[in-house]
Design a protein around this motif. Structure first.
Motif, PDB file in Angstrom:
ATOM      1  N   ALA A  92       5.525   9.860  -7.307  1.00  0.00           N
ATOM      2  CA  ALA A  92       6.447   9.971  -8.449  1.00  0.00           C
ATOM      3  C   ALA A  92       5.703  10.245  -9.755  1.00  0.00           C
ATOM      4  O   ALA A  92       6.140  11.056 -10.570  1.00  0.00           O
ATOM      5  CB  ALA A  92       7.271   8.690  -8.565  1.00  0.00           C
ATOM      6  N   LEU A  93       4.583   9.563  -9.961  1.00  0.00           N
ATOM      7  CA  LEU A  93       3.797   9.780 -11.183  1.00  0.00           C
ATOM      8  C   LEU A  93       3.274  11.208 -11.245  1.00  0.00           C
ATOM      9  O   LEU A  93       3.326  11.864 -12.289  1.00  0.00           O
ATOM     10  CB  LEU A  93       2.625   8.795 -11.234  1.00  0.00           C
ATOM     11  N   TYR A  94       2.772  11.706 -10.114  1.00  0.00           N
ATOM     12  CA  TYR A  94       2.199  13.048 -10.102  1.00  0.00           C
ATOM     13  C   TYR A  94       3.272  14.116 -10.311  1.00  0.00           C
ATOM     14  O   TYR A  94       3.137  14.980 -11.179  1.00  0.00           O
ATOM     15  CB  TYR A  94       1.445  13.314  -8.793  1.00  0.00           C
ATOM     16  N   HIS A  95       4.337  14.058  -9.528  1.00  0.00           N
ATOM     17  CA  HIS A  95       5.363  15.102  -9.613  1.00  0.00           C
ATOM     18  C   HIS A  95       6.126  15.053 -10.933  1.00  0.00           C
ATOM     19  O   HIS A  95       6.640  16.073 -11.400  1.00  0.00           O
ATOM     20  CB  HIS A  95       6.336  14.999  -8.437  1.00  0.00           C
ATOM     21  N   GLY A  96       6.227  13.860 -11.539  1.00  0.00           N
ATOM     22  CA  GLY A  96       6.909  13.768 -12.820  1.00  0.00           C
ATOM     23  C   GLY A  96       5.967  13.912 -13.992  1.00  0.00           C
ATOM     24  O   GLY A  96       6.415  13.950 -15.140  1.00  0.00           O
ATOM     25  N   SER A  97       4.639  14.021 -13.716  1.00  0.00           N
ATOM     26  CA  SER A  97       3.627  13.974 -14.789  1.00  0.00           C
ATOM     27  C   SER A  97       3.991  12.839 -15.741  1.00  0.00           C
ATOM     28  O   SER A  97       3.981  12.993 -16.965  1.00  0.00           O
ATOM     29  CB  SER A  97       3.556  15.308 -15.540  1.00  0.00           C
ATOM     30  N   PHE A 135       0.839  -1.202   0.000  1.00  0.00           N
ATOM     31  CA  PHE A 135       0.000   0.000   0.000  1.00  0.00           C
ATOM     32  C   PHE A 135       0.877   1.256   0.000  1.00  0.00           C
ATOM     33  O   PHE A 135       0.621   2.218  -0.753  1.00  0.00           O
ATOM     34  CB  PHE A 135      -0.912  -0.028   1.221  1.00  0.00           C
ATOM     35  N   LEU A 136       1.932   1.253   0.810  1.00  0.00           N
ATOM     36  CA  LEU A 136       2.830   2.406   0.875  1.00  0.00           C
ATOM     37  C   LEU A 136       3.672   2.534  -0.397  1.00  0.00           C
ATOM     38  O   LEU A 136       3.964   3.651  -0.834  1.00  0.00           O
ATOM     39  CB  LEU A 136       3.731   2.303   2.110  1.00  0.00           C
ATOM     40  N   ILE A 137       4.075   1.414  -0.989  1.00  0.00           N
ATOM     41  CA  ILE A 137       4.783   1.482  -2.267  1.00  0.00           C
ATOM     42  C   ILE A 137       3.869   2.107  -3.322  1.00  0.00           C
ATOM     43  O   ILE A 137       4.296   2.926  -4.139  1.00  0.00           O
ATOM     44  CB  ILE A 137       5.258   0.087  -2.717  1.00  0.00           C
ATOM     45  N   GLY A 138       2.592   1.715  -3.301  1.00  0.00           N
ATOM     46  CA  GLY A 138       1.631   2.328  -4.212  1.00  0.00           C
ATOM     47  C   GLY A 138       1.562   3.833  -4.006  1.00  0.00           C
ATOM     48  O   GLY A 138       1.510   4.601  -4.981  1.00  0.00           O
ATOM     49  N   ALA A 139       1.570   4.280  -2.749  1.00  0.00           N
ATOM     50  CA  ALA A 139       1.542   5.713  -2.458  1.00  0.00           C
ATOM     51  C   ALA A 139       2.781   6.407  -3.020  1.00  0.00           C
ATOM     52  O   ALA A 139       2.694   7.500  -3.595  1.00  0.00           O
ATOM     53  CB  ALA A 139       1.446   5.939  -0.951  1.00  0.00           C
ATOM     54  N   ALA A 140       3.944   5.780  -2.860  1.00  0.00           N
ATOM     55  CA  ALA A 140       5.174   6.357  -3.404  1.00  0.00           C
ATOM     56  C   ALA A 140       5.124   6.433  -4.928  1.00  0.00           C
ATOM     57  O   ALA A 140       5.605   7.404  -5.538  1.00  0.00           O
ATOM     58  CB  ALA A 140       6.374   5.527  -2.950  1.00  0.00           C
ATOM     59  N   LEU A 141       4.539   5.421  -5.562  1.00  0.00           N
ATOM     60  CA  LEU A 141       4.362   5.454  -7.013  1.00  0.00           C
ATOM     61  C   LEU A 141       3.471   6.625  -7.417  1.00  0.00           C
ATOM     62  O   LEU A 141       3.736   7.310  -8.419  1.00  0.00           O
ATOM     63  CB  LEU A 141       3.741   4.139  -7.492  1.00  0.00           C
ATOM     64  N   ALA A 175      11.886  10.841 -12.305  1.00  0.00           N
ATOM     65  CA  ALA A 175      10.645  10.150 -11.951  1.00  0.00           C
ATOM     66  C   ALA A 175      10.647   8.725 -12.483  1.00  0.00           C
ATOM     67  O   ALA A 175      10.229   7.788 -11.795  1.00  0.00           O
ATOM     68  CB  ALA A 175       9.447  10.924 -12.507  1.00  0.00           C
ATOM     69  N   GLY A 176      11.156   8.548 -13.702  1.00  0.00           N
ATOM     70  CA  GLY A 176      11.213   7.215 -14.297  1.00  0.00           C
ATOM     71  C   GLY A 176      12.103   6.272 -13.506  1.00  0.00           C
ATOM     72  O   GLY A 176      11.763   5.090 -13.320  1.00  0.00           O
ATOM     73  N   LEU A 177      13.236   6.771 -13.032  1.00  0.00           N
ATOM     74  CA  LEU A 177      14.135   5.931 -12.242  1.00  0.00           C
ATOM     75  C   LEU A 177      13.502   5.530 -10.916  1.00  0.00           C
ATOM     76  O   LEU A 177      13.659   4.402 -10.452  1.00  0.00           O
ATOM     77  CB  LEU A 177      15.458   6.666 -12.003  1.00  0.00           C
ATOM     78  N   VAL A 178      12.772   6.456 -10.300  1.00  0.00           N
ATOM     79  CA  VAL A 178      12.066   6.132  -9.057  1.00  0.00           C
ATOM     80  C   VAL A 178      11.021   5.048  -9.315  1.00  0.00           C
ATOM     81  O   VAL A 178      10.884   4.086  -8.540  1.00  0.00           O
ATOM     82  CB  VAL A 178      11.402   7.393  -8.461  1.00  0.00           C
ATOM     83  N   LEU A 179      10.281   5.172 -10.422  1.00  0.00           N
ATOM     84  CA  LEU A 179       9.279   4.164 -10.765  1.00  0.00           C
ATOM     85  C   LEU A 179       9.924   2.801 -10.988  1.00  0.00           C
ATOM     86  O   LEU A 179       9.372   1.769 -10.590  1.00  0.00           O
ATOM     87  CB  LEU A 179       8.508   4.588 -12.015  1.00  0.00           C
ATOM     88  N   ALA A 180      11.086   2.789 -11.638  1.00  0.00           N
ATOM     89  CA  ALA A 180      11.788   1.523 -11.882  1.00  0.00           C
ATOM     90  C   ALA A 180      12.173   0.859 -10.568  1.00  0.00           C
ATOM     91  O   ALA A 180      11.962  -0.356 -10.377  1.00  0.00           O
ATOM     92  CB  ALA A 180      13.025   1.769 -12.737  1.00  0.00           C
ATOM     93  N   LEU A 181      12.715   1.622  -9.641  1.00  0.00           N
ATOM     94  CA  LEU A 181      13.135   1.065  -8.352  1.00  0.00           C
ATOM     95  C   LEU A 181      11.929   0.568  -7.551  1.00  0.00           C
ATOM     96  O   LEU A 181      11.988  -0.480  -6.901  1.00  0.00           O
ATOM     97  CB  LEU A 181      13.908   2.121  -7.563  1.00  0.00           C
TER      98      LEU A 181
END
Length: 405
Positions: free
Chosen positions: A58-63, A49-55, A244-250
């Protein structure tokens, strides 16, 4: 006589004021959601659930949405968004192909986003690509923009769910059409060669976007510098696409390690819709799809026990919190008729197409390619073609072809 001129004062950026009420609500729901999921299921589920929140953050701030990046490539011949996507998938693949090949890490099974390679994927992905350009967002894009307060994307999400349920009713028929079984590049070629082939394929896509961009514009668009000179941009955005893409990958790698499968979005939509349909008296439990063991168990269990669903819930709340911190949480109720119709049609196409093609831009493309599934490449090609036609249809609904969302 020499003249000394004073340096121009630095340009002051406007002070960002967080939207306190939405931030309080989103934060409280994140805390309560984590506590409830951990209590009802387990700590692993709470962590997802928290990983989803972090995603969502990242999605929002990186659009970071696939829809806008693909549209910019087709309409403006600017490929910065697509190159960031290829980089994110490549970084994830370097870690995820070996993890899936290992089969088991610390007692946790590692399963890739594998699916058959056939007509169902070809047709479903094309439908999804067309739908995402009308709906205004892909699977992840729909959720993070809903979290940011978009009423239009809420309409898209509702019909996305309806389309996904319809897809579960028809998937057994489509699985009878011509198809090859799931093909794992890692299993067929070996881990090292599979990573090399995957990175090479992604690099070729990125190179093509760069060559087209250079030919049309004479230059390659680079990542802009952060708007704010201080480190406040990390909390308030916007983030560079690459970052943002690198954060999503991790975070996708973290999802695989914790859940045993990579990041997925749209399975949850079909499950929610099926549960709603069941609640109003529709006997979805008798549909063939929902009689398969895993699907039957999901339908009978709490939605909080579904890893995809809890990550989707976290994603929406994470995006809402990010928007509120940035002072950009702005619900918009006005919705022109053409835009409303496009959201309805786009949502239905995406929901149905995602079920036929075993995922969306995340579950099929990002996680599929990153875990070495051949169907991910077929999905990419078919969805891009569908997206091209979707872009051509946008003016019919009064939509701006250059809009990012």
């Amino acid at each position: 006589m020499s003249q000394i001129s004073a340096a121009a004062p630095p340009k002051l950026l406007p002070t960002i004021v967080p939207d306190r009420a939405p931030l309080l609500v989103a934060s409280a729901m994140l805390v309560l959601g984590f506590a409830l999921i951990t209590w009802q299921v387990d700590l692993r589920q709470g962590g997802l659930f928290l990983i989803g929140a972090a995603l969502g953050v990242a999605l929002y701030h990186g659009s970071f949405g696939f829809t806008g990046g693909w549209r910019r490539m087709v309409v403006e011949k600017r490929g910065r968004g697509m190159r960031a996507q290829m980089l994110a998938i490549g970084v994830a693949a370097i870690a995820m192909i070996p993890l899936v090949a290992a089969g088991n890490i610390g007692g946790q099974a590692m399963v890739g986003a594998m699916a058959p390679v056939g007509l169902s994927v070809l047709l479903g992905a094309a439908m999804f690509g067309l739908g995402m350009q009308l709906g205004g967002g892909c699977g992840s894009g729909t959720l993070f923009t809903v979290g940011g307060g978009s009423a239009r994307m809420l309409v898209t999400l509702v019909f996305f769910i309806i389309g996904a349920v319809a897809g579960t009713a028809h998937l057994p028929f489509w699985l009878q059409q011509p198809s090859l079984p799931p093909i794992s590049i890692g299993a067929e070629l070996g881990v090292g060669f599979a990573i090399a082939v995957t990175i090479a394929g992604l690099a070729i896509v990125a190179l093509i976007t760069a060559l087209v961009e250079k030919r049309v514009h004479g230059n390659i668009e680079h990542e802009p510098a952060p708007v704010r000179a201080d480190w406040g941009w990390i909390l308030r955005g916007p983030w560079p696409l690459v970052g943002a893409g690198l954060v999503l990958a991790l975070l996708n790698v973290a999802t695989l390690l914790l859940a045993g499968h990579p990041w997925s979005i749209t399975y949850g939509f079909g499950l929610w819709g099926a549960k709603i349909a069941q609640a109003v008296g529709i006997d979805v439990a008798s549909w063939e799809f929902w009689t398969w063991p895993a699907q039957a168990q999901a339908l009978q269990s709490s939605v909080l026990a579904d890893t995809v669903s809890v990550m989707d819930f976290g994603l929406v709340l994470g995006a809402a919190a990010a928007a509120a911190i940035a002072g950009k949480f702005a619900p918009k109720a006005a919705l022109p008729l053409g835009s409303l119709l496009a959201a309805i049609v786009g949502g239905l196409l995406m929901g149905y197409g995602a079920r036929l093609s075993f995922g969306c831009n995340i579950g099929a493309l990002f996680s599929g390619i990153a875990t070495g599934s051949l169907h991910g490449w077929l999905w990419f090609a078919a969805a891009f073609v569908g997206s091209f036609f979707g872009i051509a249809l946008r003016p019919v609904f009064g939509l701006d072809g250059l809009a990012k969302k």
